[in-house]
Design a protein around this motif. Structure first.
Motif, short mmCIF file in Angstrom:
data_model
loop_
_atom_site.label_atom_id
_atom_site.label_comp_id
_atom_site.label_asym_id
_atom_site.label_seq_id
_atom_site.Cartn_x
_atom_site.Cartn_y
_atom_site.Cartn_z
N GLU A 52 0.78 -1.23 0.00
CA GLU A 52 0.00 0.00 0.00
C GLU A 52 0.82 1.28 0.00
O GLU A 52 0.28 2.35 -0.28
CB GLU A 52 -0.96 0.00 1.20
N SER A 53 2.11 1.19 0.33
CA SER A 53 2.88 2.43 0.51
C SER A 53 4.33 2.25 0.13
O SER A 53 4.82 1.12 0.00
CB SER A 53 2.80 2.86 1.98
N TRP A 55 6.70 2.89 2.10
CA TRP A 55 7.25 2.24 3.29
C TRP A 55 7.18 0.72 3.13
O TRP A 55 8.14 0.00 3.38
CB TRP A 55 6.43 2.68 4.51
N ARG A 56 6.00 0.25 2.73
CA ARG A 56 5.78 -1.19 2.66
C ARG A 56 6.69 -1.82 1.61
O ARG A 56 7.23 -2.91 1.80
CB ARG A 56 4.30 -1.45 2.33
N ALA A 181 -0.01 1.25 13.71
CA ALA A 181 0.49 2.53 13.19
C ALA A 181 -0.62 3.58 13.28
O ALA A 181 -0.36 4.73 13.64
CB ALA A 181 0.97 2.36 11.76
N ARG A 185 -0.41 6.70 16.22
CA ARG A 185 -0.34 8.07 15.69
C ARG A 185 -1.62 8.84 16.04
O ARG A 185 -1.57 10.03 16.33
CB ARG A 185 -0.09 8.02 14.18
N PHE A 209 -3.63 4.38 4.50
CA PHE A 209 -2.20 4.52 4.14
C PHE A 209 -1.98 4.57 2.62
O PHE A 209 -0.88 4.36 2.14
CB PHE A 209 -1.35 3.38 4.72
N ASN A 234 0.59 8.79 7.03
CA ASN A 234 1.79 8.28 6.34
C ASN A 234 2.08 9.15 5.11
O ASN A 234 1.29 10.02 4.72
CB ASN A 234 1.67 6.79 5.96
O1 AHR Z 1 3.00 -0.01 9.83
C1 AHR Z 1 3.79 0.94 9.20
C2 AHR Z 1 2.93 1.78 8.34
O2 AHR Z 1 2.34 0.99 7.35
C3 AHR Z 1 3.62 2.87 7.56
O3 AHR Z 1 3.62 4.11 8.18
C4 AHR Z 1 2.76 2.97 6.35
O4 AHR Z 1 3.29 3.74 5.33
C5 AHR Z 1 2.55 1.54 6.07
O5 AHR Z 1 1.68 1.23 5.13
#
Ligand code: AHR
Length: 329
Positions: A52-53, A55-56, A181, A185, A209, A234
Motif C-alpha cells: 500500500e505504501s 514504506w511497505r 500505526a 499516531r 495509508f 503516512n
Molecule cells: O505499519 C507501518 C505503516 O504501514 C507505515 O507508516 C505505512 O506507510 C505503512 O503502510
C-alpha cells in the motif's frame, strides 16, 4: 536388448525428473521432519500486509535482501493485500509447508489467537515485525521488532505545539483502522487535543495509508471547510493530499501545513522543497533485524521480547540532502 534399453531410459528419466523437482520441502529428501532436517537452508514464511505504501515496498525489499538463498535462506513471501483473512490463510499454508519460522507483519492488532495457536501446535516459532498484536497469551509469538507508533504521534504533536498557532483546525487522515500505526499516531494527536482547547479536528477519516485515498478524502472536503493543517498518518496519504491541494490552487506547506509519517526519500525531498512541514521517521528496514532474531534462535538464545527501532524526525530546518541520499526507501 530393446527391453533393457527401455528400462535404462525410464530410470534415467525418473532420476532427471527428481533432480529437477522444486525444493518444496527441503527436509523431505533427508528423510527427517519437513524442512527442519536440512539445515543448509532455513525456510521462512513471511506474511506481508500488502503493497500500500512506499514504506511497505521498502520493508518487503529489506526482507527479500535479508533472507537470500546465498545467505542460507528460502523466503516464502505472501502479500495479503491488506486483508487479515488472507494473512490467516497464508499462516496456515506456511504451517502445512512445514516452514522453520513464520514472520508476520500484522494488518491489525486483534484476531490472531487461533491461528497463532495452530502455529504453536505445529512447533513453528512466530516472529512479529512492524505492527503489534493483542493476544491473550503473549507466548504465542517469540518476539516483536518495530516502531513506537505512539511516540511517533507524540513527536508530531510536540512539533505542532512548537511551530503552529494555538488555534488550529486539523484534517486528520488516518491509516487503516485497528493497525498499530494508526492507533499510536491517532493517540498521539488525541492526547495533544486534550492539552489544547484551541485545537479542533474538523474532519477525520481513514485513508488506509494509500495515496489515492488521501487525495480522494481531501477532494471530498466541502469547499467552505476551513483548515490549517493536514495530519496524514503516512507519506503516501500526504502525497495524495498535496496533489489535491495543488489541484485546488492551495499551496501545501504554506496555506495548509502538512504533517506526515515514514520519512521516505520521496517525502523528504518535499520537506526540503517546503511542501511537507514535518515528517516523523518510521524505519522499514527490518530485514536484518528479523534475521538477527532468527540467528539468535538458531544458536539457542532467547531474543528480547520487544525491540523498538531508533527513529527521528525531519523538518526543513533539520533535514540535509545527505540524509536523503542515504535513505534506502
Ligand atoms: O505499519 C507501518 C505503516 O504501514 C507505515 O507508516 C505505512 O506507510 C505503512 O503502510
Amino acid at each position: 536388448m530393446k527391453k533393457g534399453f527401455l528400462i535404462i531410459l525410464v530410470l534415467g528419466l525418473a532420476l532427471t525428473l527428481s533432480a529437477c523437482a522444486p525444493a518444496k520441502d527441503p527436509g523431505a529428501a533427508a528423510g527427517g521432519s519437513p524442512a527442519k532436517a536440512d539445515r543448509r537452508q532455513i525456510v521462512v514464511g513471511f506474511s506481508q500486509v500488502g503493497a500500500e505504501s512506499d514504506w511497505r515496498l521498502g520493508n518487503t525489499q529489506s526482507m527479500i535482501d535479508a533472507f537470500s538463498a546465498e545467505g542460507g535462506y528460502r523466503l516464502i513471501l505472501d502479500d495479503a493485500q491488506n486483508k487479515q483473512e488472507r494473512q490467516i490463510t497464508a499462516i496456515r499454508n506456511f504451517i502445512n509447508q512445514g516452514v522453520d519460522y513464520i514472520v508476520l507483519a500484522p494488518t491489525t492488532e486483534r484476531g490472531w489467537d487461533t491461528v497463532l495457536g495452530e502455529a504453536r501446535a505445529a512447533g513453528i516459532p512466530v516472529i512479529l515485525v512492524d505492527r503489534r498484536i493483542e493476544v491473550e497469551d503473549e507466548s504465542l509469538f517469540v518476539c516483536w521488532v518495530g516502531s513506537d507508533f505512539r511516540r511517533e504521534g507524540d513527536t508530531a504533536a510536540v512539533w505542532m505545539e512548537e511551530h503552529l498557532p494555538e488555534a488550529l483546525r486539523i484534517v486528520h487522515l488516518q491509516g487503516n483502522l485497528g493497525s498499530s500505526a494508526q492507533i499510536g499516531r491517532s493517540e498521539g494527536l488525541a492526547a495533544a487535543l486534550a492539552r489544547h482547547p484551541g485545537w479542533k479536528v474538523v474532519f477525520e477519516a481513514p485513508g488506509d495509508f494509500v495515496q489515492a485515498k488521501g487525495q480522494e478524502l481531501i477532494e471530498s472536503l466541502p469547499q467552505d471547510l476551513a483548515y490549517d493543517v493536514i495530519y496524514a498518518e503516512n507519506d503516501n496519504m500526504a502525497f495524495g493530499a498535496i496533489d489535491a491541494l495543488k489541484n485546488a490552487g492551495i499551496l501545501p506547506g504554506k496555506d495548509v501545513a502538512i504533517i506526515s509519517f515514514d520519512a521516505g526519500g520521496r517525502a523528504l525531498r518535499l520537506v526540503l522543497e517546503g511542501e511537507i512541514n514535518l515528517d516523523v521517521e518510521c524505519n522499514p528496514m527490518h530485514g536484518p533485524r528479523v534475521r538477527a532474531v532468527i540467528e539468535q534462535l538458531e544458536r539457542g538464545e532467547t531474543p528480547s521480547k520487544y525491540t523498538y527501532v531508533e527513529e527521528t524526525w525531519f523538518d526543513a530546518e533539520t533535514l540535509t540532502q545527505a540524509v536523503i541520499d542515504r535513505r534506502g526507501y
